[in-house]
Design a protein around this motif. Structure first.
Motif, PDB file in Angstrom:
ATOM      1  N   MET A   1       5.818  -0.222   5.786  1.00 48.06           N
ATOM      2  CA  MET A   1       5.693  -1.409   4.939  1.00 48.06           C
ATOM      3  C   MET A   1       5.538  -2.652   5.803  1.00 48.06           C
ATOM      4  SD  MET A   1       8.552  -0.269   2.185  1.00 48.06           S
ATOM      5  CE  MET A   1       9.121  -1.857   1.714  1.00 48.06           C
TER       6      MET A   1
ATOM      7  N   LYS B   1       2.087  -3.291   7.272  1.00 48.04           N
ATOM      8  CA  LYS B   1       1.075  -3.764   6.344  1.00 48.04           C
ATOM      9  C   LYS B   1       0.588  -5.153   6.732  1.00 48.04           C
ATOM     10  CE  LYS B   1       2.074  -6.133   2.892  1.00 48.04           C
ATOM     11  NZ  LYS B   1       2.613  -6.757   1.711  1.00 48.04           N
ATOM     12  N   THR B   2       1.521  -6.094   6.944  1.00 50.63           N
ATOM     13  CA  THR B   2       1.126  -7.471   7.214  1.00 50.63           C
ATOM     14  C   THR B   2       0.362  -7.548   8.530  1.00 50.63           C
ATOM     15  OG1 THR B   2       3.330  -7.703   8.093  1.00 50.63           O
ATOM     16  CG2 THR B   2       2.935  -8.652   5.935  1.00 50.63           C
TER      17      THR B   2
ATOM     18  N   LYS C   1       5.994   0.574  -0.764  1.00 52.44           N
ATOM     19  CA  LYS C   1       6.662  -0.612  -1.327  1.00 52.44           C
ATOM     20  C   LYS C   1       6.705  -0.536  -2.848  1.00 52.44           C
ATOM     21  CE  LYS C   1       6.774  -5.643  -1.211  1.00 52.44           C
ATOM     22  NZ  LYS C   1       8.192  -5.624  -1.520  1.00 52.44           N
ATOM     23  N   SER C   2       5.605  -0.094  -3.444  1.00 51.02           N
ATOM     24  CA  SER C   2       5.557  -0.072  -4.915  1.00 51.02           C
ATOM     25  C   SER C   2       6.605   0.899  -5.468  1.00 51.02           C
ATOM     26  CB  SER C   2       4.152   0.275  -5.406  1.00 51.02           C
ATOM     27  OG  SER C   2       3.877   1.628  -5.173  1.00 51.02           O
TER      28      SER C   2
ATOM     29  N   ILE D   1       1.751   0.026   1.547  1.00 49.86           N
ATOM     30  CA  ILE D   1       1.610  -0.568   0.207  1.00 49.86           C
ATOM     31  C   ILE D   1       2.155   0.381  -0.850  1.00 49.86           C
ATOM     32  CG2 ILE D   1      -0.092  -1.212  -1.556  1.00 49.86           C
ATOM     33  CD1 ILE D   1      -1.783  -2.385   0.719  1.00 49.86           C
TER      34      ILE D   1
ATOM     35  N   VAL E   1      -1.752   0.935   6.460  1.00 51.80           N
ATOM     36  CA  VAL E   1      -1.696  -0.048   5.379  1.00 51.80           C
ATOM     37  C   VAL E   1      -1.467   0.658   4.063  1.00 51.80           C
ATOM     38  CG1 VAL E   1      -3.012  -1.747   4.083  1.00 51.80           C
ATOM     39  CG2 VAL E   1      -3.185  -1.685   6.574  1.00 51.80           C
ATOM     40  N   GLU E   2      -2.200   1.717   3.830  1.00 51.68           N
ATOM     41  CA  GLU E   2      -2.098   2.388   2.534  1.00 51.68           C
ATOM     42  C   GLU E   2      -0.702   2.943   2.291  1.00 51.68           C
ATOM     43  OE1 GLU E   2      -5.246   5.152   2.925  1.00 51.68           O
ATOM     44  OE2 GLU E   2      -6.729   3.800   2.071  1.00 51.68           O
TER      45      GLU E   2
END
Ligand code: G5P
Ligand code: MG
Length: 262
Positions: free
Chosen positions: A45, A48-49, A92-93, A89, A85-86
């Motif tokens: 997570m 990601k940034t 996190k969801s 994301i 990244v995937e």
């Protein structure tokens, strides 16, 4: 399934039962490698940034020490970045809702990481969390023992609101039980501590429900195999000496300097 002479251990327990806290003590006293599914997800997570930055593909080239930039090679590196990244994301969801990550993704992530630990005694924290994950792990290796922290839900709810973590290392603090030396600062690195988004009371309740529905059957799965060792209580400091004594029977040759003190 591979049967290894090295220790293959799992630590289980509801959210906030002290898996991270006890794992840190096991690492300190027994020198095992620790792999936490939650830390791994939070690491993804976090990435990601960083990975969304335009310079990120270049960063990976530098990091791996590769100077040859042919077309095919670039595509491969780009794919690594995108997949980080995937997962970040997606994780996190699910985590923000207190739900478990789908089994296939979680299993692939953990088993890939485990391949790098072949040569070591290891301890898995937070994985497996469903029977499907436990079966997938069994296909890869023989688990020797499963430490179950049996802590009442009421005790847990108070603990999590007072938890602070150091994201980069996974170090865990608690304002009452194990405060940092300086408030809000990691003892080792001096970096800031953060609270986990999923420690909000409503998310904690959903995580406890997920534990009841999806993870308790894993305890049964290991109990039937004769691998489950449960430790009940409300205080880690009282449970710890029993875990320490139990692990001494599993790892008698490991040099232990500090007796059972935390
Ligand atoms: P995680 O990160 O695996 P959880 O929910 O299993 O998260 P968590 O919250 O990390 O477990 P813990 O490690 O069991 O808790 O407990 P801890 O951090 O050591 O202790 C909790 C607090 O209590 C700390 O502040 C500590 O200092 C304090 N404490 C400890 N002992 C005592 C004591 O005796 N007294 C007091 N007063 N305090 C004490 O997973 C996060 C999410 O990732 C996903 C899920 O969405 C999950 O919700 N996920 C997965 N999804 C699918 N499959 C998997 N295998 C997944 N793994 C993670
Ligand atoms: Mg933890």
């Amino acid at each position: 399934m591979v049967v290894s002479p090295l220790l293959r251990a799992v630590i289980m327990g509801p959210p906030g039962s002290g898996k991270g806290t006890v794992s840190a003590r096991i690492i300190k006293h027994f020198g095992v490698k620790h792999l936490s599914s939650g830390d791994l997800l939070r690491d993804n997570m976090q990435k990601k940034t960083v990975a969304l930055s335009e310079e990120e593909p270049l960063y990976y080239c530098t990091f791996h020490g590769l100077s040859d930039r042919t077309g095919i090679f670039h595509c491969f590196l780009l794919k690594v970045v995108i997949s980080c990244v995937e997962v970040g994301i997606l994780a996190k969801s699910y985590i923000d809702q207190g739900r478990l990550i789908p089994d296939d993704i979680m299993t692939q992530l953990m088993l890939t990481e485990l391949k790098g630990l072949d040569q070591y005694n290891w301890l898995l924290d937070g994985f497996p969390r469903t029977v499907a994950q436990a079966e997938a792990l069994d296909k890869e290796c023989h688990v020797d023992t499963v430490i179950d922290l049996d802590v009442p839900f009421e005790t847990i709810k108070c603990r999590l609101t007072a938890r602070w973590i150091h994201p980069a290392s996974g170090r865990v603090y608690n304002l009452e039980f194990s405060p940092p030396k300086v408030q809000g600062i990691d003892d080792i690195t001096g970096e800031p501590l953060v609270q986990r988004d999923d420690d909000k009371p409503e998310t904690v309740s959903r995580r406890l429900q997920a534990y009841d529905a999806q993870t308790k059957p894993v305890l049964e799965y290991y109990r039937e195999k004769g691998l489950l060792k449960s430790f009940s209580g409300t205080e880690t400091n009282k449970i710890w000496p029993h875990i320490y004594a139990f692990l001494q029977t599993k790892l008698p040759d490991v040099s232990q300097k500090n007796a059972a003190t935390p």
